[in-house]
Design an enzyme around this catalytic site. Structure first.
Site, PDB file in Angstrom:
ATOM      1  N   PRO A  17      -8.089  14.280  -0.185  1.00  0.00           N
ATOM      2  CA  PRO A  17      -9.170  13.927  -0.933  1.00  0.00           C
ATOM      3  C   PRO A  17      -9.560  14.840  -1.878  1.00  0.00           C
ATOM      4  O   PRO A  17     -10.310  14.659  -2.774  1.00  0.00           O
ATOM      5  CB  PRO A  17     -10.360  13.910   0.346  1.00  0.00           C
ATOM      6  CG  PRO A  17      -9.546  13.636   1.613  1.00  0.00           C
ATOM      7  CD  PRO A  17      -8.361  14.558   1.366  1.00  0.00           C
ATOM      8  N   ARG A  65       6.046   0.142  -8.539  1.00  0.00           N
ATOM      9  CA  ARG A  65       5.712  -1.149  -9.457  1.00  0.00           C
ATOM     10  C   ARG A  65       5.995  -0.615 -10.915  1.00  0.00           C
ATOM     11  O   ARG A  65       6.305  -1.805 -11.561  1.00  0.00           O
ATOM     12  CB  ARG A  65       4.261  -1.495  -9.409  1.00  0.00           C
ATOM     13  CG  ARG A  65       3.693  -2.208  -8.124  1.00  0.00           C
ATOM     14  CD  ARG A  65       2.348  -2.388  -8.066  1.00  0.00           C
ATOM     15  NE  ARG A  65       1.965  -3.245  -9.237  1.00  0.00           N
ATOM     16  CZ  ARG A  65       2.179  -4.617  -9.369  1.00  0.00           C
ATOM     17  NH1 ARG A  65       2.371  -5.166  -8.103  1.00  0.00           N
ATOM     18  NH2 ARG A  65       1.849  -5.322 -10.201  1.00  0.00           N
ATOM     19  N   ASP A  68      -0.847  -5.395 -15.752  1.00  0.00           N
ATOM     20  CA  ASP A  68      -1.688  -5.226 -14.932  1.00  0.00           C
ATOM     21  C   ASP A  68      -3.016  -4.530 -15.356  1.00  0.00           C
ATOM     22  O   ASP A  68      -2.741  -3.933 -16.451  1.00  0.00           O
ATOM     23  CB  ASP A  68      -1.172  -4.323 -13.856  1.00  0.00           C
ATOM     24  CG  ASP A  68      -0.121  -4.946 -13.085  1.00  0.00           C
ATOM     25  OD1 ASP A  68      -0.217  -6.212 -12.839  1.00  0.00           O
ATOM     26  OD2 ASP A  68       0.773  -4.345 -12.116  1.00  0.00           O
ATOM     27  N   GLU A 107      -7.995  18.203  10.532  1.00  0.00           N
ATOM     28  CA  GLU A 107      -8.478  18.873   9.424  1.00  0.00           C
ATOM     29  C   GLU A 107      -7.882  19.220   8.200  1.00  0.00           C
ATOM     30  O   GLU A 107      -8.357  19.834   7.237  1.00  0.00           O
ATOM     31  CB  GLU A 107      -9.562  20.040   9.833  1.00  0.00           C
ATOM     32  CG  GLU A 107     -10.574  19.868  11.022  1.00  0.00           C
ATOM     33  CD  GLU A 107     -11.527  18.888  10.520  1.00  0.00           C
ATOM     34  OE1 GLU A 107     -11.965  19.628   9.399  1.00  0.00           O
ATOM     35  OE2 GLU A 107     -12.068  17.895  11.073  1.00  0.00           O
TER      36      GLU A 107
END
Length: 259
Positions: free
Chosen positions: A88, A153, A168, A115
């Protein structure tokens, strides 16, 4: 492109890469994927991959030894390549980032758990840190799949349509235009006449206008980044005259300067 995925749960990833676009890309030799279980690089009888954090606190931390050993073994068999940590705290995965990563021949993707990984892994082994959003998941397996599909892709031969990825959302900077299929009338809702007109030039212009309208409605922050051409200026003038959408102030100023 070849992906080496380091994970404690290869069985979580396997079913997805055996379906749809990923499976087709593997069959067509556009990509190859090797799943590695980090426990294979542990040296104790319990195959320990995590331990309690120094300094106290809750949760467990992934140990550095198995991760370093795994990456070094993989890189010894092939050329030294990028080591991507799904976290993150990483750089947000977007279209531009996927395009950049699609230029690589190989990458090692490290799926964290608990963690996270020992900081020495991040400092001395990882070359790229990638996040799929500002939220926390239990591990890096789902983010790794998102990354692999987003990159796959973009590779030639991965999609059925040669230019499929170029249409897209985000590929042109705009969100994608609306799509319709048969039946032409469903519950009294009709497909726009322009799409059944056979006039491909008019269809393309309609789609571009719809893409602009969607972007202005849903992601005006993206609209301000588009490099405008003559067709875009004409379309935006129409939208202004129709007064259907509130323009970002900076984009309004640009259009006014060109009217």
């Amino acid at each position: 492109m070849h992906f080496d995925v380091l994970t404690l749960f290869p069985h979580v990833i396997m079913p997805y890469i055996q379906t749809s676009i990923m499976q087709r890309a593997i069959s067509n030799k556009v990509i190859s994927i090797t799943l590695h279980n980090l426990r294979d690089w542990t040296v104790d009888k319990h195959h320990t991959t995590d331990d309690t954090p120094f300094g106290g606190g809750g949760g467990m931390v992934m140990k550095p030894e198995p991760i370093f050993a795994a990456v070094e073994d993989i890189q010894q068999e092939s050329a030294k390549c990028a080591v991507v940590l799904m976290t993150p705290q990483g750089k947000q995965l977007n279209h531009a980032a996927a395009v950049e990563l699609s230029g690589m021949n190989q990458m090692i993707i490290l799926c964290g758990r608990y963690e996270g990984v020992d900081e020495r892994v991040r400092m001395h082994l990882v070359t790229d840190e990638i996040s799929i959003g500002d939220y926390v998941l239990s591990g890096g397996e789902l983010p790794a799949l998102v990354l692999m599909e987003a990159v796959t892709r973009l590779l030639p031969g991965a999609l059925g349509a040669p230019n499929g990825a170029s249409d897209d959302s985000f590929a042109s900077g705009l969100l994608e235009y609306p799509h319709y299929t048969r039946p032409a009338v469903y519950r009294n809702w009709e497909v726009p006449d322009i799409l059944t007109s056979g006039n491909h030039q008019a269809v393309n212009r309609w789609r571009r206008k719809q893409a602009w309208m969607r972007t202005l409605q849903k992601r005006p922050d993206l609209a301000e980044l588009i490099k405008l051409d003559a067709v875009d200026i004409e379309i935006l003038k129409e939208i202004i005259r129709e007064k259907e959408i509130n323009f970002p102030a900076s984009l309004t100023n640009i259009i006014r300067g060109k009217i």
